[in-house]
Motif scaffolding. Structure first.
Motif, PDB file in Angstrom:
ATOM      1  N   LYS A  86      57.499  34.486  30.717  1.00 37.04           N
ATOM      2  CA  LYS A  86      56.011  34.010  30.558  1.00 37.04           C
ATOM      3  C   LYS A  86      55.610  33.308  31.842  1.00 37.04           C
ATOM      4  N   LEU A  87      54.319  33.486  31.866  1.00 32.55           N
ATOM      5  CA  LEU A  87      53.588  32.916  33.263  1.00 32.55           C
ATOM      6  C   LEU A  87      52.683  31.457  32.807  1.00 32.55           C
ATOM      7  N   PRO A  88      52.134  30.753  33.587  1.00 34.99           N
ATOM      8  CA  PRO A  88      51.128  29.838  33.271  1.00 34.99           C
ATOM      9  C   PRO A  88      49.864  30.303  33.357  1.00 34.99           C
ATOM     10  N   GLU A  89      48.805  30.271  32.486  1.00 38.61           N
ATOM     11  CA  GLU A  89      47.710  30.985  32.502  1.00 38.61           C
ATOM     12  C   GLU A  89      46.874  31.071  33.742  1.00 38.61           C
ATOM     13  N   ARG A  90      47.017  30.308  34.388  1.00 43.27           N
ATOM     14  CA  ARG A  90      46.348  30.130  35.996  1.00 43.27           C
ATOM     15  C   ARG A  90      46.875  31.228  36.714  1.00 43.27           C
ATOM     16  N   ARG A 120      45.873  34.667  35.478  1.00 39.18           N
ATOM     17  CA  ARG A 120      44.389  35.009  36.092  1.00 39.18           C
ATOM     18  C   ARG A 120      44.454  35.516  37.251  1.00 39.18           C
ATOM     19  N   SER A 121      45.382  34.771  38.139  1.00 43.42           N
ATOM     20  CA  SER A 121      45.345  35.173  39.548  1.00 43.42           C
ATOM     21  C   SER A 121      45.880  36.477  39.639  1.00 43.42           C
ATOM     22  N   ILE A 122      46.957  36.919  38.984  1.00 42.73           N
ATOM     23  CA  ILE A 122      47.560  38.060  38.961  1.00 42.73           C
ATOM     24  C   ILE A 122      46.353  39.252  38.519  1.00 42.73           C
ATOM     25  N   ALA A 123      45.699  38.865  37.327  1.00 42.79           N
ATOM     26  CA  ALA A 123      44.737  40.138  37.125  1.00 42.79           C
ATOM     27  C   ALA A 123      43.639  40.183  37.951  1.00 42.79           C
ATOM     28  N   LEU A 124      43.279  38.882  38.744  1.00 43.44           N
ATOM     29  CA  LEU A 124      42.325  39.208  39.615  1.00 43.44           C
ATOM     30  C   LEU A 124      42.698  40.029  40.983  1.00 43.44           C
ATOM     31  N   SER A 125      44.030  39.683  41.203  1.00 43.23           N
ATOM     32  CA  SER A 125      44.618  40.485  42.538  1.00 43.23           C
ATOM     33  C   SER A 125      44.562  42.050  42.140  1.00 43.23           C
ATOM     34  N   HIS A 126      45.046  42.408  40.802  1.00 41.07           N
ATOM     35  CA  HIS A 126      45.141  43.786  40.423  1.00 41.07           C
ATOM     36  C   HIS A 126      43.751  44.294  40.544  1.00 41.07           C
ATOM     37  N   ARG A 127      42.690  43.523  39.831  1.00 44.44           N
ATOM     38  CA  ARG A 127      41.298  43.978  39.712  1.00 44.44           C
ATOM     39  C   ARG A 127      40.965  44.455  41.293  1.00 44.44           C
ATOM     40  N   MET A 128      41.145  43.287  42.173  1.00 37.72           N
ATOM     41  CA  MET A 128      40.650  43.686  43.551  1.00 37.72           C
ATOM     42  C   MET A 128      41.438  44.939  44.208  1.00 37.72           C
ATOM     43  N   ARG A 129      42.530  45.141  44.123  1.00 38.18           N
ATOM     44  CA  ARG A 129      43.292  46.195  44.566  1.00 38.18           C
ATOM     45  C   ARG A 129      42.881  47.594  43.970  1.00 38.18           C
ATOM     46  N   ALA A 130      42.378  47.591  42.808  1.00 38.28           N
ATOM     47  CA  ALA A 130      41.745  48.866  42.096  1.00 38.28           C
ATOM     48  C   ALA A 130      40.412  48.910  42.884  1.00 38.28           C
TER      49      ALA A 130
END
Length: 146
Positions: A113-117, A120-130
């Protein structure tokens, strides 16, 4: 509290199992627990209790004399306790464990499990990489076009 089986004696053994998010409790007296094999460690298989009868047969498919080289844990130990001795046991007893783990848990891979923040940070970095990869691809196409 009375025994759930005989409904006569006071319960002294209390078992709790959670299935599909619902908690099921079984209260047994000493006589009924012995009759069911709950207190006799040589005949009681925790895996059978948790997963249903025949589960220990699934565990023993890999060979009953096999032992973990790191901790010395055997199939008999797994059958009695319902647990493995160390991380190397997962490799040693891999055959037959997959179906048992799937039955006991949601899957065979630990997700954590990860904290919600952090999510969101990981999802954002994946989106930026894409998006960066997409920009590089477009720049490459533009430089190759006449």
């Amino acid at each position: 509290m009375l025994c759930d089986v005989c409904k006569c004696n006071d319960a002294t053994v209390f078992l709790t199992q959670i299935l599909e998010g619902k908690m099921h409790k079984v209260n047994l007296c000493e006589a009924c627990s012995k009759e069911k094999g709950v207190q006799d460690p040589t005949s009681f298989a925790l895996a059978d209790l948790l997963l249903g009868l025949g589960a220990t047969d699934e565990i023993e498919k890999g060979g009953s004399t096999q032992k973990c080289a790191m901790c010395g844990f055997s199939h008999a130990d797994l059958k009695k306790t319902g647990r493995l001795g160390c991380s190397e046991c997962y490799v040693t007893f891999a055959e037959g464990l997959g179906s048992l783990l799937k039955a006991m848990h949601k899957g065979t891979e630990h997700v954590g499990k990860l904290p919600e923040r952090a999510q969101r940070s990981i999802a954002l970095s994946h989106r930026m990489r894409a998006l960066r990869d997409q920009i590089k691809q477009l720049e490459s196409e533009l430089s190759n076009s006449p």
